[in-house]
Design a protein around this motif. Structure first.
Motif, PDB file in Angstrom:
ATOM      1  N   PRO A 175       0.831  -1.249   0.117  1.00 61.87           N
ATOM      2  CA  PRO A 175      -0.073   0.103   0.042  1.00 61.87           C
ATOM      3  C   PRO A 175       0.729   1.080  -0.099  1.00 61.87           C
ATOM      4  CG  PRO A 175      -0.762  -1.662   1.713  1.00 61.87           C
ATOM      5  CD  PRO A 175       0.569  -2.080   1.154  1.00 61.87           C
ATOM      6  N   LEU A 176       1.843   1.454   0.610  1.00 69.03           N
ATOM      7  CA  LEU A 176       2.917   2.488   0.574  1.00 69.03           C
ATOM      8  C   LEU A 176       3.436   2.687  -0.691  1.00 69.03           C
ATOM      9  CD1 LEU A 176       5.196   1.752   3.646  1.00 69.03           C
ATOM     10  CD2 LEU A 176       3.192   3.447   3.421  1.00 69.03           C
ATOM     11  N   GLN A 178       1.557   3.407  -3.229  1.00 71.83           N
ATOM     12  CA  GLN A 178       0.800   4.572  -3.492  1.00 71.83           C
ATOM     13  C   GLN A 178       1.305   5.840  -3.476  1.00 71.83           C
ATOM     14  OE1 GLN A 178      -2.204   4.038  -4.928  1.00 71.83           O
ATOM     15  NE2 GLN A 178      -3.032   6.186  -5.051  1.00 71.83           N
ATOM     16  N   VAL A 179       2.273   6.018  -2.578  1.00 68.33           N
ATOM     17  CA  VAL A 179       3.096   7.344  -2.492  1.00 68.33           C
ATOM     18  C   VAL A 179       3.692   7.689  -3.871  1.00 68.33           C
ATOM     19  CG1 VAL A 179       5.159   8.409  -1.516  1.00 68.33           C
ATOM     20  CG2 VAL A 179       3.716   7.176  -0.009  1.00 68.33           C
ATOM     21  N   GLU A 354      -5.279  10.991  -2.038  1.00 70.57           N
ATOM     22  CA  GLU A 354      -4.872   9.595  -2.528  1.00 70.57           C
ATOM     23  C   GLU A 354      -4.155   9.132  -1.457  1.00 70.57           C
ATOM     24  OE1 GLU A 354      -3.961   8.474  -6.508  1.00 70.57           O
ATOM     25  OE2 GLU A 354      -5.220   9.688  -7.536  1.00 70.57           O
ATOM     26  N   ILE A 355      -3.430   9.987  -0.746  1.00 69.31           N
ATOM     27  CA  ILE A 355      -2.557   9.360   0.211  1.00 69.31           C
ATOM     28  C   ILE A 355      -3.045   9.446   1.722  1.00 69.31           C
ATOM     29  CG2 ILE A 355      -1.193  11.132   0.931  1.00 69.31           C
ATOM     30  CD1 ILE A 355       0.356   7.775   0.169  1.00 69.31           C
ATOM     31  N   ASN A 358      -4.399   6.354   3.448  1.00 70.00           N
ATOM     32  CA  ASN A 358      -3.145   5.246   3.375  1.00 70.00           C
ATOM     33  C   ASN A 358      -2.936   4.466   4.936  1.00 70.00           C
ATOM     34  OD1 ASN A 358      -2.243   4.033   0.985  1.00 70.00           O
ATOM     35  ND2 ASN A 358      -0.221   4.590   1.628  1.00 70.00           N
ATOM     36  N   ASN A 361      -6.036   2.448   5.464  1.00 69.40           N
ATOM     37  CA  ASN A 361      -6.125   1.395   4.599  1.00 69.40           C
ATOM     38  C   ASN A 361      -5.214   0.407   4.836  1.00 69.40           C
ATOM     39  OD1 ASN A 361      -5.238   1.119   1.003  1.00 69.40           O
ATOM     40  ND2 ASN A 361      -7.040  -0.072   2.080  1.00 69.40           N
ATOM     41  N   ILE A 362      -4.110   0.591   5.361  1.00 67.13           N
ATOM     42  CA  ILE A 362      -3.173  -0.391   5.714  1.00 67.13           C
ATOM     43  C   ILE A 362      -3.505  -1.310   7.109  1.00 67.13           C
ATOM     44  CG2 ILE A 362      -0.748  -0.714   6.843  1.00 67.13           C
ATOM     45  CD1 ILE A 362       0.358   1.605   5.032  1.00 67.13           C
ATOM     46  N   ALA A 410      -7.570   3.828  -2.317  1.00 70.25           N
ATOM     47  CA  ALA A 410      -7.727   2.860  -1.250  1.00 70.25           C
ATOM     48  C   ALA A 410      -8.036   1.453  -1.827  1.00 70.25           C
ATOM     49  CB  ALA A 410      -8.449   3.088   0.112  1.00 70.25           C
ATOM     50  N   ASN A 413      -5.589   0.012  -3.942  1.00 71.47           N
ATOM     51  CA  ASN A 413      -4.307  -0.565  -3.209  1.00 71.47           C
ATOM     52  C   ASN A 413      -4.683  -2.011  -2.888  1.00 71.47           C
ATOM     53  OD1 ASN A 413      -2.498   1.436  -3.135  1.00 71.47           O
ATOM     54  ND2 ASN A 413      -3.314   2.305  -1.119  1.00 71.47           N
TER      55      ASN A 413
END
Length: 492
Positions: A175-176, A178-179, A354-355, A358, A361-362, A410, A413
């Motif tokens: 998921p990271l 996405q950064v 978008e972040i 996160n 989401n994680i 999310a 991801n």
């Protein structure tokens, strides 16, 4: 009576039995699998380098995909395009992505993930540069379609990351990534705000090609997937890769000999529709299609809302039309409306969304599981699509777009992680490729909803987006396999 004599034969027989030494049993040699090696080696410096290089593929992909949204007003004005012609550009990009996603998936399962990733970046960078010299609208559409074909191979970077990461780190590290997509999106919007008004959209495309070219040179530091190598019988290459990783991580290899079954049948489309995976595959395809439809719908709707002021109270500085060359707007039958600085700021703020989710989401992926986490975020996406219809101020519009971008990111991801985990090595790249291909159908339809239907019926377009998200939420909740904490499967 005389005592009974003991038979001498019996004495000799017993003595022979007692003195006899048993034959030594052969000791079984220790063996290990790639999965066991990956878990034993653990997380370290190699994985950080892998995360930075493979994650950066998201920067290049985001810049190429987001490019259409930021140059749409410029090409609309330059070639005097109608709404459907602007939408067709995005649709054709995703058509190329859809066709080649399956092809690259098949080839990656048969010939290697690294080779396909390298070829796709060469392809994408070459045609992206050519696009900047497009003499006409038709050439622009064709060359951007070719770029879409190349970008479709970028997903192999995620597969390589997945196949090298230990189980407990996949739910955190993937998921990271996405950064990097966020960085690419912000970079192209920031560049567009400076480059397009000064030296034009053609130079923006040339500059956007640079990250992809740099990554091509960085790929030499990343090896081919060890899981793929053992599946083809190239155990020595897999062992050399694992030993290299252990050395970089300052760790140790498991004792014994690397042993894995050779998979003769790899990358077969029929395996995706096998009884064991049929339901999973069909539901994944529905989810990918819906998520892509919603994601690109939000991106294109954001640009359309800013460009055409479709929501009450959200009027921006872009009311003043900018003409191209000596043409006046009154002489053109088409809508010519360039982005103003405030519109770029709004796009940047909504993209940062978008972040935003996160961390949650994680946590959801690792504690609630992939299925439930995805079902919740898809349901919330449907709700915020409907809330977008509320008559609000410019700040309210930005807030809704911010949350929508956070939720759709999310969703992506989670489905990326789930798809990479649920399929075995023999069909993992093909599973990702076909899912990415079906997903582009949603992306191809999204422009006509966001850029055409939304102009005719704003509420109708929002209801359509929300309905699709509800269907995806139900499909995610009923997925037959949960991959949380599960080791990657090598064979079916």
């Amino acid at each position: 009576m005389t005592a009974k004599q003991t038979e001498p034969v019996t004495i000799v027989s017993l003595r022979e039995l007692n003195l006899g030494t048993p034959e030594p049993q052969p000791r079984e040699s220790k063996t290990f699998t790639v999965e066991e090696a990956v878990e034993t080696i653990g997380f370290g410096r190699f994985h950080i380098a892998l995360f930075l290089i493979m994650g950066s593929t998201g920067v290049a992909e985001a810049m190429e995909i987001m490019l259409i949204a930021v140059v749409s007003p410029a090409i609309r004005c330059e070639w005097q395009l109608e709404n459907w012609q602007v939408a067709l550009v995005t649709t054709m990009v995703f058509f190329g992505y859809m066709v080649f996603s399956v092809l690259f998936g098949l080839l990656a399962d048969r010939y290697g993930r690294w080779k396909i990733l390298f070829i796709s970046f060469l392809w994408g960078a070459y045609f992206s540069l050519l696009t900047s010299f497009s003499p006409s609208y038709i050439w622009f559409v064709f060359l951007r379609t070719m770029v879409g074909c190349g970008v479709s191979g970028h997903s192999q970077g995620l597969i390589i990351k997945t196949e090298f990461l230990p189980t407990k780190y996949r739910g955190y590290m993937l998921p990271l990534s996405q950064v990097f997509w966020l960085a690419g999106s912000l970079l192209i919007i920031g560049l567009a705000s400076v480059v397009v008004p000064t030296i034009g959209w053609r130079w923006l495309i040339r500059i956007a090609s640079i990250p992809g070219i740099i990554l091509i040179m960085a790929f030499k530091f990343i090896p081919e997937s060890a899981r793929f190598n053992v599946s083809t019988g190239n155990t020595q290459a897999a062992l050399a890769t694992l030993e290299r990783i252990a050395k970089m991580n300052r760790s140790v290899m498991p004792e014994g000999k690397l042993v894995e079954p050779i998979l003769e049948k790899r990358g077969r489309f029929a395996d995706l529709l096998d009884a064991k995976y049929l339901r999973t595959t069909l539901q994944i395809w529905v989810i990918w299609l819906g998520i892509s439809f919603a994601y690109y719908g939000v991106i294109l709707a954001s640009a359309e809302l800013l460009e055409r002021d479709l929501v009450c109270g959200s009027r921006s500085e872009s009311e003043v039309a900018v003409t191209v060359g000596v043409l006046e707007e009154s002489q053109s039958p088409c809508y010519c409306h360039m982005f103003a600085p405030s519109d770029y700021r709004t796009m940047i703020i909504s993209t940062i969304g978008e972040i935003a989710l996160n961390p949650l989401n994680i946590l959801g992926i690792n504690f609630l599981g992939r299925r439930l986490s995805l079902s919740i975020t898809m349901g919330c996406t449907a709700l915020f699509f409907l809330l977008l219809n509320i008559c609000t101020s410019s700040a309210g519009l930005i807030g809704f777009l911010f949350m929508l971008r956070a939720l759709v990111a999310a969703n992506f991801n989670t489905i990326y992680i789930y798809t990479a985990e649920v399929y075995p090595t023999a069909m993992r790249a093909l599973g990702m490729g076909t899912s990415g291909s079906l997903c582009r159908i949603g992306a191809m339809v999204a422009p006509f909803i966001s850029q055409v239907l939304m102009s005719a019926s704003f509420l109708g377009a929002l209801c359509l987006f929300a309905s699709v998200c509800v269907v995806c939420a139900i499909s995610a909740f009923t997925l037959p396999i949960e991959t949380k904490g599960r080791a990657l499967q090598q064979i079916k």
